[in-house]
Design an enzyme around this catalytic site. Sequence first.
Site, short mmCIF file in Angstrom:
data_model
loop_
_atom_site.label_atom_id
_atom_site.label_comp_id
_atom_site.label_asym_id
_atom_site.label_seq_id
_atom_site.Cartn_x
_atom_site.Cartn_y
_atom_site.Cartn_z
N GLU A 85 -0.19 15.62 55.35
CA GLU A 85 0.45 14.40 55.88
C GLU A 85 1.83 14.74 56.45
O GLU A 85 2.71 15.24 55.74
CB GLU A 85 0.55 13.35 54.77
CG GLU A 85 0.93 11.98 55.31
CD GLU A 85 0.89 10.90 54.22
OE1 GLU A 85 0.01 10.98 53.33
OE2 GLU A 85 1.73 10.00 54.28
N LYS A 279 0.52 6.05 45.11
CA LYS A 279 -0.04 7.01 46.07
C LYS A 279 1.08 7.83 46.69
O LYS A 279 0.97 9.05 46.87
CB LYS A 279 -0.84 6.27 47.15
CG LYS A 279 -1.59 7.16 48.13
CD LYS A 279 -0.78 7.63 49.30
CE LYS A 279 -1.61 8.49 50.23
NZ LYS A 279 -0.82 9.08 51.32
N ASP A 295 -5.59 21.79 39.26
CA ASP A 295 -6.70 20.89 39.57
C ASP A 295 -6.15 19.49 39.86
O ASP A 295 -5.83 18.73 38.94
CB ASP A 295 -7.64 20.90 38.36
CG ASP A 295 -8.83 19.98 38.51
OD1 ASP A 295 -8.83 19.12 39.41
OD2 ASP A 295 -9.77 20.12 37.70
N HIS A 392 7.94 8.13 59.81
CA HIS A 392 6.59 8.68 59.70
C HIS A 392 6.07 9.08 61.08
O HIS A 392 5.56 10.17 61.27
CB HIS A 392 5.67 7.63 59.07
CG HIS A 392 4.28 8.12 58.88
ND1 HIS A 392 3.94 9.00 57.87
CD2 HIS A 392 3.14 7.88 59.57
CE1 HIS A 392 2.66 9.27 57.96
NE2 HIS A 392 2.15 8.60 58.98
C1 MEV Z 1 2.17 7.05 52.56
O1 MEV Z 1 1.45 8.24 52.41
C2 MEV Z 1 2.86 6.67 51.29
C3 MEV Z 1 3.57 5.33 51.29
O2 MEV Z 1 2.66 4.30 51.67
C4 MEV Z 1 4.08 5.11 49.89
C5 MEV Z 1 4.65 3.73 49.64
O3 MEV Z 1 4.26 2.77 50.30
O4 MEV Z 1 5.48 3.64 48.71
C6 MEV Z 1 4.70 5.32 52.29
#
Ligand code: MEV
Length: 437
Positions: A85, A279, A295, A392
């Site tokens: 990513e 995530k 792992d 991003h």
């Molecule tokens: C993207 O990989 C992760 C985010 O969505 C985490 C979040 O929203 O806190 C930017």
Amino acid sequence: MSIPISGFSKKSKQEKIDWLVSHYFDNDPTVYKTLQLYWNSDKELQRLHDDFTENAISNYYLPFSIAPNFLINDSLYALPMVIEESSVVAAASNAAKFWMKRGGFKAEVLGTLKSGQVHFDYYGSRNALQKYFIDSKPGLLASVESLQRNMKKRGGGLKDIVLVDKTEELPGYYQLHCTFETADAMGANFINSCLENIATTFENAAMDSEYFADDDKRPEVVLSILSNYVPDCLVEASVKCRIDELMKTKEDSVKFAGDFVRAVEIASVDKQRAVTHNKGIMNGVDAVVLASGNDFRAVEAGVHAYAARTGRYSSLTSAKTDGEFFHFGIKIPLALGTVGGLTRLHPMVKLALQLLKQPSAEDLMKIAAVAGLAQNFAAIRSLVTTGIQKGHMKMHLMNILNQLNATSAEKAETIRHFQSETASHSAVSAFLEQLRS
Ligand code: MEV
């Protein structure tokens, strides 16, 4: 045409590829080329990779990146991160630099206990089972002695076995709950081997036991396996600074701290947000877990179960302001190893561990937790200020340009243009079209 095949694993690598190309790719010669492009020219190294799993026909690259400037318990680290990513490593590096100037990260391991269970059926008297367990426990403990000789020398081993009655949840269901310390190893093979010995000993000795008169009322093992739920293999990491150090002005700092804490509170109460929030944490954790040859599926499963331990899935991080200070921390279960597994086998894993100063398993737990905390800090900072897309998409721009086959000159021009604009696929495509015309 797709057809089933038997004996696939016995075929040579070339035979496997020939079969695949003719049955799934209409004999397209470019498939051979693509697969071969990713073979390593060093034959020994390629063999090593082929031996990791069955039916390997090529390699699958992910970027191996570095996020420098992580000050953890007053030691400086450059973190190896394996992730595709685009913005994750940049975000980690930014957060690391930010906190390096504000005292760095503190991290502490709260526990390293792991568990595994022998799950069994039993329909006889509970009392008889209890007595049988007490009598057989010394034999069960002894049954792993030869397996744990080396582990004991390293300070690990089987710690205890407890009989657990689960019949309220499922009639006839009991378990032997076994706890382990595994020193610097993740310990999956060690734990599973111990459990299988315990299970066999438990079942066999029951055959001759006076407690079980009826054949159909003896304990019968269903399965034995370690648990990836590791709430007692826990690490904590945190950062702290004066609120007015967060942003350029006092006013902005106070607003930022308030919004940040609110964002974490939302992730504590709302599961839609909590999953995405966590995530983002795992973007950092998994990247270090993968680089260190651990792992990541086990880690993911354990972490999310822990996040739901109260019955409500919630944030792994917490934030607060307290007087003049801003606090932000994470508590996360991480069963990691720095010996065994891929650690001595995969050259990039060896290199990653060398870069991390040959960490113990506990050191690696701290480092991975810090990577998760840093990632979460960077994500929330963007979310409550500029929004996530600006940073991003800036990092993703090169992927878009590569998809659109941009030349070096076109790339340079487009990057210059989007320095002050938010990039999107359509905006980049339109800009390139304009450039090309
Ligand atoms: C993207 O990989 C992760 C985010 O969505 C985490 C979040 O929203 O806190 C930017």
